[in-house]
Design an enzyme around this catalytic site. Structure first.
Site, mmCIF file in Angstrom:
data_model
loop_
_atom_site.group_PDB
_atom_site.id
_atom_site.type_symbol
_atom_site.label_atom_id
_atom_site.label_comp_id
_atom_site.label_asym_id
_atom_site.label_seq_id
_atom_site.Cartn_x
_atom_site.Cartn_y
_atom_site.Cartn_z
ATOM 1 N N TYR A 142 -45.903 -0.642 -41.086
ATOM 2 C CA TYR A 142 -46.962 -1.567 -40.656
ATOM 3 C C TYR A 142 -46.758 -2.016 -39.203
ATOM 4 O O TYR A 142 -47.704 -2.421 -38.545
ATOM 5 C CB TYR A 142 -46.961 -2.830 -41.531
ATOM 6 C CG TYR A 142 -47.740 -2.723 -42.814
ATOM 7 C CD1 TYR A 142 -47.549 -1.667 -43.684
ATOM 8 C CD2 TYR A 142 -48.665 -3.716 -43.159
ATOM 9 C CE1 TYR A 142 -48.248 -1.590 -44.877
ATOM 10 C CE2 TYR A 142 -49.376 -3.644 -44.347
ATOM 11 C CZ TYR A 142 -49.160 -2.574 -45.198
ATOM 12 O OH TYR A 142 -49.862 -2.510 -46.380
ATOM 13 N N LYS A 188 -37.808 6.770 -50.445
ATOM 14 C CA LYS A 188 -38.153 8.202 -50.434
ATOM 15 C C LYS A 188 -37.034 8.901 -49.658
ATOM 16 O O LYS A 188 -37.264 9.601 -48.664
ATOM 17 C CB LYS A 188 -39.541 8.372 -49.794
ATOM 18 C CG LYS A 188 -40.132 9.763 -49.891
ATOM 19 C CD LYS A 188 -40.575 10.156 -51.281
ATOM 20 C CE LYS A 188 -40.985 11.631 -51.305
ATOM 21 N NZ LYS A 188 -41.242 12.132 -52.674
ATOM 22 N N ASP A 220 -42.364 7.943 -55.644
ATOM 23 C CA ASP A 220 -43.341 8.674 -56.471
ATOM 24 C C ASP A 220 -42.981 8.547 -57.951
ATOM 25 O O ASP A 220 -43.846 8.322 -58.808
ATOM 26 C CB ASP A 220 -43.459 10.144 -56.036
ATOM 27 C CG ASP A 220 -42.118 10.838 -55.829
ATOM 28 O OD1 ASP A 220 -41.067 10.163 -55.838
ATOM 29 O OD2 ASP A 220 -42.117 12.077 -55.667
ATOM 30 N N ASP A 244 -46.643 -2.607 -51.063
ATOM 31 C CA ASP A 244 -48.091 -2.848 -51.044
ATOM 32 C C ASP A 244 -48.741 -2.047 -52.169
ATOM 33 O O ASP A 244 -49.529 -2.573 -52.959
ATOM 34 C CB ASP A 244 -48.663 -2.428 -49.683
ATOM 35 C CG ASP A 244 -50.160 -2.657 -49.605
ATOM 36 O OD1 ASP A 244 -50.608 -3.749 -49.991
ATOM 37 O OD2 ASP A 244 -50.884 -1.740 -49.173
ATOM 38 N N ASP A 248 -49.927 -3.488 -56.295
ATOM 39 C CA ASP A 248 -51.288 -3.358 -56.842
ATOM 40 C C ASP A 248 -51.229 -2.649 -58.200
ATOM 41 O O ASP A 248 -51.924 -3.025 -59.146
ATOM 42 C CB ASP A 248 -52.194 -2.553 -55.897
ATOM 43 C CG ASP A 248 -52.953 -3.439 -54.913
ATOM 44 O OD1 ASP A 248 -52.440 -4.523 -54.581
ATOM 45 O OD2 ASP A 248 -54.053 -3.046 -54.474
HETATM 46 C C1 IPM Z 1 -51.703 -7.261 -49.184
HETATM 47 C C2 IPM Z 1 -52.882 -6.683 -48.451
HETATM 48 C C3 IPM Z 1 -52.548 -6.641 -46.970
HETATM 49 C C4 IPM Z 1 -51.372 -5.718 -46.787
HETATM 50 C C5 IPM Z 1 -53.724 -6.233 -46.045
HETATM 51 C C6 IPM Z 1 -54.950 -7.080 -46.259
HETATM 52 C C7 IPM Z 1 -53.326 -6.246 -44.594
HETATM 53 O O1 IPM Z 1 -53.219 -5.432 -48.965
HETATM 54 O O2 IPM Z 1 -51.321 -8.402 -48.889
HETATM 55 O O3 IPM Z 1 -51.168 -6.580 -50.062
HETATM 56 O O4 IPM Z 1 -51.542 -4.490 -46.714
HETATM 57 O O5 IPM Z 1 -50.254 -6.227 -46.715
HETATM 58 MG MG MG Z 2 -52.140 -4.884 -50.721
#
Ligand code: IPM
Ligand code: MG
Length: 355
Positions: A142, A188, A220, A244, A248
């Site tokens: 990032y 990885k 993975d 990240d 999710d």
């Molecule tokens: C998160 C979001 C952020 C990230 C974005 C909105 C920049 O997806 O907080 O997980 O990628 O960190």
């Molecule tokens: Mg995110």
């Protein structure tokens, strides 16, 4: 009466609606626990760009740093997607994390018993899942240099220094000590040099925590294991982008991304925010689930302010609302007794914190 200064960043999309419910609940619990919250609203994201031309005004950084904690909604939306990258809401958020030095992002994925049918996985696979993703937040791909873009080429760089890995590894091991004492470090290393350094340094630091079991897993494989057998995980330690993605994925074990809170912490201050985004497609309709943000407010009470009793009251109120069958739209098809709006859900939870 104890008084706390809370910086509020509502942001874009559903951000304002969900933050309003979190402050409603905070104020209810404040009266029950003899606390007082003083809020200061600060700008970030698309709305900050629209008003000031900058997605992260300096004032937001300065005032956040002098507050006791930051409660954050969500930022972003299609409207700003065509701006130059540094003017986009997301760039504001990344700079914000960097300026505040919040290097550790804690994302718990805990399955609510009451919502066991809401997950896309079978109940027996997810019953009892309790994972803490510890994601490095201000390094990795990032932020790495060089990065750039020409018409036909785009590039980013994944960089980690020993120092960055050391501090996040300590966080993960310390958190594991308060839980089931198992850390799985995600990388990885079979392909990336930066990951081999990650693995070597994490292994080195683990020697200081003989009571915690460390294993390593390729990212993975981890993505696969999360849906195959999520109960094998206690603490998952990850770099920025792997965390990240995996957080999710972990959130969906729990039924809705609208349920999960997070804390971003460092040496100076903590930022508490739902893990979901600004969901512009449902903004303003009163259907967003405020639980992730209310639960983030509870994490703020627990970790930033040391107000355990108040935090417990909120957590119990959320569970009670779910147990009694109150559901926002996202969970309407799962054992709902009553489908309620964003603000009704906030009021029900606020009410239960005082009883
Ligand atoms: C998160 C979001 C952020 C990230 C974005 C909105 C920049 O997806 O907080 O997980 O990628 O960190
Ligand atoms: Mg995110």
């Amino acid at each position: 009466m104890k008084s706390y200064k809370i910086a509020l960043i509502k942001g874009d999309g559903i951000g304002p609606e969900i933050i309003d419910e979190a402050t409603k609940v905070l104020d209810a619990v404040a009266s029950a626990c003899e606390l007082h919250f003083e809020y200061e609203e600060l700008l970030m994201g698309g709305i900050a760009y629209d008003i000031t031309g900058n997605p992260l005004p300096q004032e937001t950084i300065t005032k956040s740093l002098t507050s006791d904690a930051v409660l954050f909604g969500a930022i972003g939306g299609q409207k700003w997607d065509t701006l130059d990258r540094e003017l986009r809401p997301e760039s504001g958020l990344l700079r914000f994390r960097k300026e505040l030095g919040v290097y550790a992002n804690l994302r718990p994925a805990v399955v609510y018993e009451e919502l066991i049918n809401a997950s896309s996985l079978k109940p027996e696979i997810i019953k009892g899942v309790d994972i803490m993703v510890v994601r490095e937040l201000i390094g990795g791909i990032y932020f790495g240099e060089p990065k750039g873009r020409t018409k036909d080429k785009g590039w980013n760089t994944m960089v980690y220094t020993r120092e960055e890995i050391v501090r996040i590894a300590h966080q993960a091991f310390r958190i594991a000590q308060t839980r089931d004492k198992r850390v799985v470090s995600i990388d990885k290393a079979n392909v990336l040099d930066v990951s081999q350094l990650w693995r070597d340094v994490v292994t080195e630091i683990s020697e200081q925590y003989p009571d915690v079991e460390l294993t390593h897993m390729y990212v993975d494989n981890a993505a696969m294991q999360l849906v195959l057998n999520p109960k094998q995980f206690d603490v998952m330690l990850t770099g920025n982008i792997f965390g990240d993605i995996l957080s999710d994925e972990a959130s969906m074990l729990c039924g809705s991304i609208g349920l999960l809170p997070s804390a971003s912490v460092g040496e100076k201050i903590g930022v508490y925010e739902p893990i979901h985004g600004s969901a512009p497609d449902i903004a303003g309709q009163g259907i967003a689930n405020p639980i992730a943000t209310i639960s983030s407010a509870s994490m703020m009470l627990r970790y930033a302010l040391g107000e355990k009793e108040a935090a417990n009251k909120i957590d119990n109120a959320i569970k009670r609302a779910l147990k009694e069958g109150y559901r926002t739209q996202d969970l309407a098809q799962f054992d709902a007794k009553e489908v309620c709006s964003t603000s009704e859900m906030g009021s029900i939870i606020a009410n239960y914190t005082t009883k």
